[in-house]
Design an enzyme around this catalytic site. Structure first.
Site, mmCIF file in Angstrom:
data_model
loop_
_atom_site.group_PDB
_atom_site.id
_atom_site.type_symbol
_atom_site.label_atom_id
_atom_site.label_comp_id
_atom_site.label_asym_id
_atom_site.label_seq_id
_atom_site.Cartn_x
_atom_site.Cartn_y
_atom_site.Cartn_z
ATOM 1 N N GLY A 46 0.832 -1.200 0.000
ATOM 2 C CA GLY A 46 0.000 0.000 0.000
ATOM 3 C C GLY A 46 0.860 1.241 0.000
ATOM 4 O O GLY A 46 2.044 1.181 0.353
ATOM 5 N N CYS A 92 6.205 -0.281 7.393
ATOM 6 C CA CYS A 92 5.823 0.942 6.705
ATOM 7 C C CYS A 92 7.010 1.417 5.878
ATOM 8 O O CYS A 92 8.134 1.457 6.376
ATOM 9 C CB CYS A 92 5.427 2.020 7.710
ATOM 10 N N LEU A 93 6.737 1.754 4.638
ATOM 11 C CA LEU A 93 7.820 2.216 3.746
ATOM 12 C C LEU A 93 8.427 3.523 4.262
ATOM 13 O O LEU A 93 9.558 3.847 3.909
ATOM 14 C CB LEU A 93 7.280 2.412 2.321
ATOM 15 N N HIS A 134 -4.177 1.539 7.849
ATOM 16 C CA HIS A 134 -2.809 2.067 7.891
ATOM 17 C C HIS A 134 -2.662 3.243 6.912
ATOM 18 O O HIS A 134 -2.072 4.275 7.252
ATOM 19 C CB HIS A 134 -1.851 0.913 7.544
HETATM 20 O O1 GNR Z 1 4.121 -2.621 2.505
HETATM 21 C C1 GNR Z 1 3.498 -2.490 3.570
HETATM 22 N N1 GNR Z 1 3.206 -3.587 4.309
HETATM 23 C C2 GNR Z 1 2.358 -3.573 5.395
HETATM 24 C C3 GNR Z 1 2.343 -4.687 6.228
HETATM 25 C C4 GNR Z 1 1.510 -4.733 7.308
HETATM 26 C C5 GNR Z 1 0.662 -3.672 7.575
HETATM 27 C C6 GNR Z 1 0.671 -2.560 6.776
HETATM 28 C C7 GNR Z 1 1.506 -2.506 5.689
HETATM 29 S S1 GNR Z 1 1.493 -1.106 4.650
HETATM 30 C C8 GNR Z 1 3.138 -1.145 4.048
HETATM 31 C C9 GNR Z 1 3.358 -0.067 2.995
HETATM 32 C C10 GNR Z 1 3.166 1.304 3.605
HETATM 33 O O2 GNR Z 1 3.967 1.854 4.304
HETATM 34 N N2 GNR Z 1 2.031 1.893 3.367
HETATM 35 O O3 GNR Z 1 1.787 3.093 3.906
HETATM 36 NI NI NI Z 2 2.952 3.182 5.728
#
Ligand code: GNR
Ligand code: NI
Length: 174
Positions: A46, A92-93, A134
């Site tokens: 995401g 989270c990225l 998220h």
């Molecule tokens: O790539 C993502 N993996 C993820 C794993 C568990 C819960 C939420 C996420 S979102 C994250 C990508 C991201 O930072 N989206 O904002």
């Molecule tokens: Ni994130």
């Protein structure tokens, strides 16, 4: 299409509350396409526009195994949030390298506008429900680290600040 730079915690721009999109036009579709390219490249399941320094209410998601189900949510609204609590290790990225337990509700109903400009409603469960919550948090300037203890959060902040300083030094030498 273009790869966009992903902002990293504790960048204050991640705290911006995103503005609603007024019309889904060529400009918005371009942002969506760049977000998908950036998300798949990262790789992530995401991405919220906030993370690429675009402060408009746009989310891209693909939780499918083979990355074949791109979902676009413009002006998303979680209208129902119910069901069991579920704790998951989230990544989270914008907080690269850290995985923390976050408890969320595992079922929700989301209203949004698609890339085609058409409104739709989607029932989300499991990983998709976690992911959409998220991402909607990102649009409100909220991060995964806000759910953990201040001690852990500060440790992550220190480590990422160190990494950013090192990266800046490396860039300066080139
Ligand atoms: O790539 C993502 N993996 C993820 C794993 C568990 C819960 C939420 C996420 S979102 C994250 C990508 C991201 O930072 N989206 O904002
Ligand atoms: Ni994130």
């Amino acid at each position: 299409m273009a790869l966009l730079e992903i902002l990293e915690y504790p960048d204050p721009r991640l705290r911006t509350v995103a503005q609603p999109v007024t019309t889904v036009d060529e400009r918005i579709r371009n942002i969506v396409d760049d977000m998908f390219e950036t998300m798949y490249d990262a790789p992530g399941i995401g991405l919220a526009a906030t993370q690429v320094n675009v402060h408009e209410r746009i989310i891209t998601i693909d939780v499918s195994e083979d990355k074949s189900e791109p979902l676009t949510f413009i002006n998303p609204e979680i209208t129902v949030l119910d069901g069991e609590e579920e704790t998951m290790q989230e990544g989270c990225l914008s907080v690269p390298g850290f995985y923390e337990d976050v408890t969320r509700i595992e079922h929700c109903l989301v209203k949004a506008i698609g890339r085609d400009g058409e409104p739709f409603e989607m029932e989300c469960r499991g990983l998709l429900a976690v992911c959409i919550q998220h991402e909607v948090d990102h649009l409100e300037g909220k991060l995964m680290v806000d759910y953990i203890s201040p001690l852990k959060r500060n440790r992550i902040k220190d480590k990422l600040e160190k990494k950013h300083k090192q990266e800046a030094r490396r860039k300066g030498k080139k």
